[in-house]
Write an enzyme that holds these catalytic residues in place. Sequence first.
Site, mmCIF file in Angstrom:
data_model
loop_
_atom_site.group_PDB
_atom_site.id
_atom_site.type_symbol
_atom_site.label_atom_id
_atom_site.label_comp_id
_atom_site.label_asym_id
_atom_site.label_seq_id
_atom_site.Cartn_x
_atom_site.Cartn_y
_atom_site.Cartn_z
ATOM 1 N N ILE A 226 -50.897 16.863 1.572
ATOM 2 C CA ILE A 226 -50.119 17.555 2.571
ATOM 3 C C ILE A 226 -50.434 19.034 2.562
ATOM 4 O O ILE A 226 -50.430 19.706 3.585
ATOM 5 C CB ILE A 226 -48.621 17.225 2.343
ATOM 6 C CG1 ILE A 226 -48.395 15.836 2.912
ATOM 7 C CG2 ILE A 226 -47.718 18.237 2.950
ATOM 8 C CD1 ILE A 226 -47.090 15.228 2.581
ATOM 9 N N HIS A 309 -42.860 22.992 6.036
ATOM 10 C CA HIS A 309 -44.032 22.414 6.668
ATOM 11 C C HIS A 309 -44.257 21.026 6.072
ATOM 12 O O HIS A 309 -44.071 20.835 4.867
ATOM 13 C CB HIS A 309 -45.243 23.311 6.394
ATOM 14 C CG HIS A 309 -46.555 22.695 6.793
ATOM 15 N ND1 HIS A 309 -47.523 22.346 5.881
ATOM 16 C CD2 HIS A 309 -47.049 22.373 8.007
ATOM 17 C CE1 HIS A 309 -48.555 21.850 6.529
ATOM 18 N NE2 HIS A 309 -48.304 21.843 7.818
ATOM 19 N N SER A 310 -44.624 20.073 6.922
ATOM 20 C CA SER A 310 -44.989 18.741 6.458
ATOM 21 C C SER A 310 -43.827 18.110 5.687
ATOM 22 O O SER A 310 -42.703 18.057 6.188
ATOM 23 C CB SER A 310 -46.244 18.855 5.595
ATOM 24 O OG SER A 310 -46.862 17.619 5.483
ATOM 25 N N LEU A 311 -44.083 17.662 4.478
ATOM 26 C CA LEU A 311 -42.995 17.099 3.681
ATOM 27 C C LEU A 311 -41.839 18.083 3.561
ATOM 28 O O LEU A 311 -40.663 17.702 3.667
ATOM 29 C CB LEU A 311 -43.536 16.750 2.294
ATOM 30 C CG LEU A 311 -42.471 16.478 1.236
ATOM 31 C CD1 LEU A 311 -41.656 15.258 1.611
ATOM 32 C CD2 LEU A 311 -43.125 16.300 -0.115
#
Length: 524
Positions: A226, A309-311
């Site tokens: 990620i 961001h992301s996870l």
Amino acid sequence: MLLVPPIALAAVLPLCAALQIPFHARPSTPPTSTPSSRDAPPPAQEHTLSLRHAVHFSTTHRHLPPSKRDYSTFELAALDAQPDVGLYSSTQSIHTKRVRARRPNSQEAFQAARRASYWTPLRAMQEGRLPTRQEVEDTLLGQTLEWEDVEIDAPDVKDVATLAAFGKMTSNAYTLPDSSGWYDIGGGWNVSDSFGWQEDGMRGHVFADEQNKTVVIAIKGTSALIVGGGGGTAHNDKTNDNLFFSCCCARVDWSWSTVCDCFDSSYTCREDCVEHAVMTKSAYYPVATDLYNNVSALYPHAQIWLAGHSLGGAIAAMLSRTYGVPSISFESPGDLLPARRLHLPLPPTNRSRNATHPSGGDKPPTRSLDDELTTHVFHTADPIANGQCRGTISTCGIAGFALESKCHTGKSIKYDTVGRLGWSTDIRTHPIHVVIEKLLIDDWGVKPDEVAVQRAQGDEASSWFGWWPGRGNKKPSEDDGGEGAGEGGDEDEEEDDGQNGGKGVPEPHFEDETCSDCSKWTFI
Ligand SMILES: *[C@@H]1O[C@H](CO)[C@@H](O)[C@H](O)[C@H]1NC(C)=O
Ligand SMILES: *[C@@H]1O[C@H](CO)[C@@H](O)[C@H](O)[C@H]1NC(C)=O
Ligand SMILES: *[C@@H]1O[C@H](CO)[C@@H](O)[C@H](O)[C@H]1NC(C)=O
Ligand SMILES: *[C@@H]1O[C@H](CO)[C@@H](O)[C@H](O)[C@H]1NC(C)=O
Ligand SMILES: *[C@@H]1O[C@H](CO)[C@@H](O)[C@H](O)[C@H]1NC(C)=O
């Protein structure tokens, strides 16, 4: 004595939840807001936030205390003077607006209601046992959950500069404390610490304004995939990611079945089993609430906002639902699936009361995009945000991830990079700096590439990146007037695509009402 009351309570519970219990003055928890901040909203519409701390929480060694590193103004000046790729100013300005929101009156009641909605007295009966003491207590406490209507400041997500500032704060969470990346242990950390930067865990970068009234936590998970960089990915991270974002416990390796063995047969999954695994085995949510509570204790009088961001974005959104505070998430995998499986209670929505049609008709409850606290920002070419990072051939599959969920909670601001910029699905479009540099700018999509855009739109292959059903401009199922449509309007798709002509921020929309996850699967 133990058995009967909870059942009776359970019967009453849905009723209570459906009623909108008016907020009455119970001794409320002080941290949410001080009287002064509520009565006199800050006249300034602009907030300047600078980095104050980094905090790190282990997901595997939960008993260890969190680490914290403080940044002095001197260090920040040094950081800002350092020319560095992907490192933005440690001070960012944002614009705010007032929104009406609902927040739980008590975290204890919220968490009890969450647990009680899974471990119901009925479940205990079906399992042939008495409800445990904890289950009884949760049921009782969960019933005291109420939602307060509050008016609060929130970041103005229609403002490009504000979105970009959040993106930059989020990006810095990856690159600080120094240029050589997030594995480095900066001064102030316990260097011998066995769970430092290198292992799995969750990190938050805490930004605050000068008066300590507004605090932003930028949250970062640690999956190497990620991050988009190298480095070993802890098994624990994969386990957590796959538990959260895959339809039915994607198997990572031979040890996976001890975590989640809910796969029944081809595309058939035992839902109850998955929910149990997410409720009991996933470390992300409990660690995230620890992180939030610790920062909240550091700044007891501040309003706290979340970014990620992301996870980290998925976690920010979950915390936003939990605490009733604003969040801005970038390129998050679909977070609706894990939020449901975690049994996060949702605030009751305002039903449209209608005297003529007392039943309420089929009208869905009203939701206001302007007042929505949870915001997702992502684009159409990112396989992670769109639930396409799966299968053994994809990058994700090779790395042992299955990120299959695609529906997001809250409101989504979706940049059509496939349609407007001609991007194709590629994991290299996932990193936050791509979003900041290419999308969070004024004229991100007003390129002279209209030809390319039209080619992409005509292309069959691009159809899987279209808008979610119900919002789409692709298949007007009822209102296509046959011949009549052919005259002038056929090339006018642009005006309705929600992208505002590629200028500024695309129009937000709710996707969770129309989007469906894991449609190939049958859940039993
Ligand atoms: C650093 O952390 C280790 C393990 O958590 C601990 O044993 C040690 O005392 C810590 N050192 C300092 C200086 O805090
Ligand atoms: C804000 O909090 C910091 C600690 O993080 C403290 O040093 C500072 O004095 C506080 N400032 C104000 C104005 O309260
Ligand atoms: C801070 O986090 C730790 C876990 O790392 C937790 O035990 C503690 O209760 C938290 N503190 C607060 C004030 O929530
Ligand atoms: C719901 O309705 C009540 C009463 O009409 C109003 O005061 C409140 O602000 C509404 N809440 C939301 C979230 O719209
Ligand atoms: C109630 O619903 C009917 C039919 O849907 C509509 O015509 C009417 O305007 C509604 N009344 C109010 C007060 O919303």
